[in-house]
Motif scaffolding. Structure first.
Motif, PDB file in Angstrom:
ATOM      1  N   ILE A 229       2.546  -7.028 -22.629  1.00 39.11           N
ATOM      2  CA  ILE A 229       4.096  -6.929 -22.182  1.00 39.11           C
ATOM      3  C   ILE A 229       3.704  -5.714 -20.847  1.00 39.11           C
ATOM      4  CG2 ILE A 229       6.408  -5.823 -22.286  1.00 39.11           C
ATOM      5  CD1 ILE A 229       6.399  -7.494 -24.823  1.00 39.11           C
ATOM      6  N   ALA A 230       3.113  -4.596 -21.518  1.00 39.94           N
ATOM      7  CA  ALA A 230       2.781  -3.624 -20.254  1.00 39.94           C
ATOM      8  C   ALA A 230       1.923  -4.080 -19.133  1.00 39.94           C
ATOM      9  CB  ALA A 230       2.184  -2.484 -21.055  1.00 39.94           C
ATOM     10  N   SER A 231       1.103  -4.982 -19.334  1.00 46.34           N
ATOM     11  CA  SER A 231       0.297  -5.555 -18.426  1.00 46.34           C
ATOM     12  C   SER A 231       1.050  -6.464 -17.401  1.00 46.34           C
ATOM     13  CB  SER A 231      -0.821  -6.437 -19.029  1.00 46.34           C
ATOM     14  OG  SER A 231      -1.570  -6.917 -18.043  1.00 46.34           O
ATOM     15  N   HIS A 232       2.079  -7.235 -17.981  1.00 48.39           N
ATOM     16  CA  HIS A 232       3.088  -8.094 -17.171  1.00 48.39           C
ATOM     17  C   HIS A 232       3.849  -7.159 -16.259  1.00 48.39           C
ATOM     18  CE1 HIS A 232       0.889 -11.179 -19.475  1.00 48.39           C
ATOM     19  NE2 HIS A 232       1.851 -11.280 -20.445  1.00 48.39           N
ATOM     20  N   VAL A 233       4.285  -6.172 -16.927  1.00 49.70           N
ATOM     21  CA  VAL A 233       5.230  -5.381 -16.095  1.00 49.70           C
ATOM     22  C   VAL A 233       4.501  -4.634 -14.930  1.00 49.70           C
ATOM     23  CG1 VAL A 233       6.272  -3.233 -16.062  1.00 49.70           C
ATOM     24  CG2 VAL A 233       6.559  -4.653 -18.021  1.00 49.70           C
ATOM     25  N   SER A 234       3.189  -4.420 -15.147  1.00 46.97           N
ATOM     26  CA  SER A 234       2.251  -3.756 -13.912  1.00 46.97           C
ATOM     27  C   SER A 234       2.134  -4.981 -12.878  1.00 46.97           C
ATOM     28  CB  SER A 234       1.098  -3.345 -14.508  1.00 46.97           C
ATOM     29  OG  SER A 234       0.092  -2.736 -13.443  1.00 46.97           O
ATOM     30  N   GLN A 235       1.942  -6.192 -13.413  1.00 49.53           N
ATOM     31  CA  GLN A 235       1.513  -7.250 -12.473  1.00 49.53           C
ATOM     32  C   GLN A 235       2.831  -7.547 -11.653  1.00 49.53           C
ATOM     33  OE1 GLN A 235      -0.925 -10.502 -13.936  1.00 49.53           O
ATOM     34  NE2 GLN A 235      -0.778  -9.553 -15.922  1.00 49.53           N
ATOM     35  N   THR A 236       3.982  -7.579 -12.390  1.00 46.55           N
ATOM     36  CA  THR A 236       5.160  -7.892 -11.544  1.00 46.55           C
ATOM     37  C   THR A 236       5.440  -6.982 -10.436  1.00 46.55           C
ATOM     38  OG1 THR A 236       6.065  -8.744 -13.855  1.00 46.55           O
ATOM     39  CG2 THR A 236       7.717  -8.218 -12.018  1.00 46.55           C
ATOM     40  N   ARG A 237       5.393  -5.483 -10.839  1.00 45.79           N
ATOM     41  CA  ARG A 237       5.422  -4.729  -9.901  1.00 45.79           C
ATOM     42  C   ARG A 237       4.575  -4.664  -8.721  1.00 45.79           C
ATOM     43  NH1 ARG A 237       6.676   0.463 -14.089  1.00 45.79           N
ATOM     44  NH2 ARG A 237       8.832   0.197 -14.062  1.00 45.79           N
ATOM     45  N   GLU A 238       3.357  -5.164  -8.748  1.00 44.56           N
ATOM     46  CA  GLU A 238       2.565  -5.194  -8.178  1.00 44.56           C
ATOM     47  C   GLU A 238       3.015  -6.419  -6.955  1.00 44.56           C
ATOM     48  OE1 GLU A 238      -2.316  -6.256  -7.290  1.00 44.56           O
ATOM     49  OE2 GLU A 238      -1.512  -5.815  -9.197  1.00 44.56           O
ATOM     50  N   LEU A 239       3.272  -7.498  -7.659  1.00 40.57           N
ATOM     51  CA  LEU A 239       3.675  -8.602  -6.612  1.00 40.57           C
ATOM     52  C   LEU A 239       4.847  -8.489  -5.787  1.00 40.57           C
ATOM     53  CD1 LEU A 239       3.125 -11.460  -9.411  1.00 40.57           C
ATOM     54  CD2 LEU A 239       1.996 -11.224  -7.020  1.00 40.57           C
ATOM     55  N   LEU A 240       5.710  -7.702  -6.514  1.00 40.99           N
ATOM     56  CA  LEU A 240       7.162  -7.404  -5.854  1.00 40.99           C
ATOM     57  C   LEU A 240       7.048  -6.426  -4.677  1.00 40.99           C
ATOM     58  CD1 LEU A 240       9.778  -6.820  -8.918  1.00 40.99           C
ATOM     59  CD2 LEU A 240       9.581  -8.560  -7.332  1.00 40.99           C
ATOM     60  N   GLY A 241       5.917  -5.494  -4.892  1.00 43.59           N
ATOM     61  CA  GLY A 241       5.359  -4.630  -3.723  1.00 43.59           C
ATOM     62  C   GLY A 241       4.683  -5.240  -2.796  1.00 43.59           C
ATOM     63  N   LYS A 242       4.026  -6.453  -3.066  1.00 46.17           N
ATOM     64  CA  LYS A 242       3.160  -7.109  -1.958  1.00 46.17           C
ATOM     65  C   LYS A 242       4.203  -7.987  -1.248  1.00 46.17           C
ATOM     66  CE  LYS A 242      -0.236 -10.645  -1.850  1.00 46.17           C
ATOM     67  NZ  LYS A 242      -1.314 -11.527  -2.573  1.00 46.17           N
ATOM     68  N   GLY A 243       5.183  -8.644  -1.806  1.00 48.11           N
ATOM     69  CA  GLY A 243       6.204  -9.423  -1.295  1.00 48.11           C
ATOM     70  C   GLY A 243       5.505 -10.717  -0.820  1.00 48.11           C
ATOM     71  N   GLY A 244       6.350 -11.437   0.234  1.00 43.56           N
ATOM     72  CA  GLY A 244       5.864 -12.752   0.599  1.00 43.56           C
ATOM     73  C   GLY A 244       6.287 -14.064  -0.709  1.00 43.56           C
ATOM     74  N   PRO A 245       5.677 -15.070  -0.395  1.00 43.66           N
ATOM     75  CA  PRO A 245       6.192 -16.121  -1.117  1.00 43.66           C
ATOM     76  C   PRO A 245       5.428 -16.013  -2.769  1.00 43.66           C
ATOM     77  CG  PRO A 245       4.725 -16.900   0.185  1.00 43.66           C
ATOM     78  CD  PRO A 245       4.775 -15.470   0.747  1.00 43.66           C
ATOM     79  N   VAL A 246       6.049 -15.042  -3.574  1.00 43.71           N
ATOM     80  CA  VAL A 246       5.469 -14.795  -4.717  1.00 43.71           C
ATOM     81  C   VAL A 246       6.459 -15.165  -6.037  1.00 43.71           C
ATOM     82  CG1 VAL A 246       4.062 -12.718  -4.097  1.00 43.71           C
ATOM     83  CG2 VAL A 246       6.681 -12.547  -4.817  1.00 43.71           C
ATOM     84  N   GLY A 247       7.574 -16.024  -5.484  1.00 41.79           N
ATOM     85  CA  GLY A 247       8.170 -16.814  -6.666  1.00 41.79           C
ATOM     86  C   GLY A 247       7.612 -17.420  -7.862  1.00 41.79           C
ATOM     87  N   ARG A 248       6.719 -18.368  -7.462  1.00 39.84           N
ATOM     88  CA  ARG A 248       5.936 -19.208  -8.392  1.00 39.84           C
ATOM     89  C   ARG A 248       5.080 -18.430  -9.371  1.00 39.84           C
ATOM     90  NH1 ARG A 248       4.815 -22.771  -4.226  1.00 39.84           N
ATOM     91  NH2 ARG A 248       5.791 -24.597  -4.405  1.00 39.84           N
ATOM     92  N   ARG A 249       4.385 -17.191  -8.883  1.00 39.09           N
ATOM     93  CA  ARG A 249       3.700 -16.331  -9.830  1.00 39.09           C
ATOM     94  C   ARG A 249       4.762 -15.422 -10.600  1.00 39.09           C
ATOM     95  NH1 ARG A 249      -0.822 -13.312  -6.281  1.00 39.09           N
ATOM     96  NH2 ARG A 249      -1.358 -12.675  -8.115  1.00 39.09           N
ATOM     97  N   LEU A 250       5.602 -15.229 -10.212  1.00 39.23           N
ATOM     98  CA  LEU A 250       6.802 -14.384 -11.083  1.00 39.23           C
ATOM     99  C   LEU A 250       7.591 -15.405 -11.985  1.00 39.23           C
ATOM    100  CD1 LEU A 250       8.428 -12.229  -8.164  1.00 39.23           C
ATOM    101  CD2 LEU A 250       6.904 -11.111 -10.185  1.00 39.23           C
ATOM    102  N   ASP A 251       7.430 -16.410 -11.827  1.00 40.82           N
ATOM    103  CA  ASP A 251       8.177 -17.423 -12.779  1.00 40.82           C
ATOM    104  C   ASP A 251       6.898 -17.562 -13.805  1.00 40.82           C
ATOM    105  OD1 ASP A 251       9.961 -19.395 -13.512  1.00 40.82           O
ATOM    106  OD2 ASP A 251       8.555 -20.651 -13.017  1.00 40.82           O
ATOM    107  N   PHE A 252       5.795 -17.772 -13.510  1.00 44.66           N
ATOM    108  CA  PHE A 252       4.894 -17.898 -14.742  1.00 44.66           C
ATOM    109  C   PHE A 252       4.867 -16.481 -15.377  1.00 44.66           C
ATOM    110  CE2 PHE A 252       0.526 -16.772 -15.906  1.00 44.66           C
ATOM    111  CZ  PHE A 252       0.297 -17.664 -16.792  1.00 44.66           C
ATOM    112  N   LEU A 253       5.031 -15.419 -14.697  1.00 46.10           N
ATOM    113  CA  LEU A 253       4.809 -14.073 -15.818  1.00 46.10           C
ATOM    114  C   LEU A 253       6.442 -14.076 -16.466  1.00 46.10           C
ATOM    115  CD1 LEU A 253       3.756 -11.421 -12.945  1.00 46.10           C
ATOM    116  CD2 LEU A 253       2.596 -12.157 -15.171  1.00 46.10           C
ATOM    117  N   ALA A 254       7.413 -14.488 -15.921  1.00 41.96           N
ATOM    118  CA  ALA A 254       8.763 -14.750 -16.923  1.00 41.96           C
ATOM    119  C   ALA A 254       8.215 -15.294 -17.965  1.00 41.96           C
ATOM    120  CB  ALA A 254       9.602 -15.282 -16.011  1.00 41.96           C
TER     121      ALA A 254
END
Length: 295
Positions: A229-254
């Protein structure tokens, strides 16, 4: 790059010569990119540019684009199609010669399809070409406005998703600190259960019971789930900071968040840890629903 929502709305309008036109663009959530365009007759040349430009700037979402055009200062001409009318009159004459049928009225004849024609005035090709250029430019403006709105919503969504990550971290720390998952508490509960079993029969092998107790304790440990869970939180924050079309990857993390939280709840042997897991599951569901709006 900024985050972008998949929902938005924009309009643009203008005038070129005798033509008044308006674009209306609307986008909604979708798994991929779909561009649906409606053009009035005679404006098909705009389609190629509109589809290409939209595909270049948007990655996801269903976009509905509608163009309306009105020509001002030129009245339509109403005329009678003599060929059609003469054919009808001939048929009427033949029928009248054979029967006593009442002759048709003028308004009845004019109501027959094809007798009356509404003819649009001929367009000036130079005016038409200038209008196409203006309509194309207006589409670009409407598309930029749509993208701006999607980005503004994306920024707001990003803040909400970051808050969900803070909630998940807070709940993970609470789960880690739950008294019921401490080795001493697990050992005490297992000792009580083993003692109760030994009281009911003298045929239990204490060594075998100790081995089984160790296995049960190992299965009840949620350390691995909390780490993931901690690893997923870290990846999510990285993707949110990166921006762009990251919706699919965030959906996978969800989905991954949900899997780890479900496992945590199934391993729980403590009411406090169970309640924490259920609260975390609710936060993960909120995260998943919001992610569905991101490009």
């Amino acid at each position: 790059m900024a985050l972008s929502s998949m929902t938005g709305f924009a309009r643009s309008h203008g005038t070129s010569g005798p033509y008044d036109f308006e674009w209306e663009l609307k986008s909604v959530n979708a798994k991929g990119f779909d561009f649906r365009l409606r053009l009035p007759p005679g404006w098909d040349e705009v389609e190629t540019f509109a589809r290409k430009r939209a595909a270049e700037l948007l990655a996801r979402g269903t976009v509905y684009a509608n163009l309306t055009v009105k020509r001002t200062g030129a009245a339509s001409v109403v005329r009678v199609n003599d060929d059609v009318l003469n054919s009808i009159l001939k048929v009427v004459g033949d029928i009248s010669a054979r029967t006593d049928a009442v002759a048709p009225s003028v308004d009845g004849l004019l109501a027959i399809k094809g007798v009356i024609e509404v003819v649009e005035p001929e367009s000036n090709e130079e005016e038409m070409q200038a209008a196409r250029v203006a309509v194309t430019a207006a589409f670009g403006q409407a598309l930029e406005s749509l993208i701006d709105m999607r980005k503004r919503e994306g920024v707001a969504l990003g803040q909400i998703l970051l808050q969900r990550m803070e909630d998940i971290e807070r709940l993970s720390k609470r789960a880690e600190a739950a008294p019921g998952r401490k080795p001493e508490a697990i050992k005490a509960r297992l000792a009580e259960q083993i003692a109760a079993l030994l009281e009911t029969s003298d045929r239990f092998d204490e060594d075998r019971l100790s081995q089984e107790a160790i296995l049960i304790a190992a299965k009840a440990d949620i350390r691995e789930e909390l780490d993931r869970i901690a690893s997923h939180v870290s990846q999510t924050r990285e993707l949110l900071g990166k921006g762009g079309p990251v919706g699919r990857r965030l959906d996978f993390l969800a989905q991954e968040f949900n899997r780890e939280v479900n496992t945590t709840c199934s391993k729980s042997n403590d009411i406090e840890l169970t309640n924490t897991g259920l609260e975390m599951k609710n936060v993960v569901e909120q995260f998943r629903e919001q992610v569905q709006n991101l490009e």
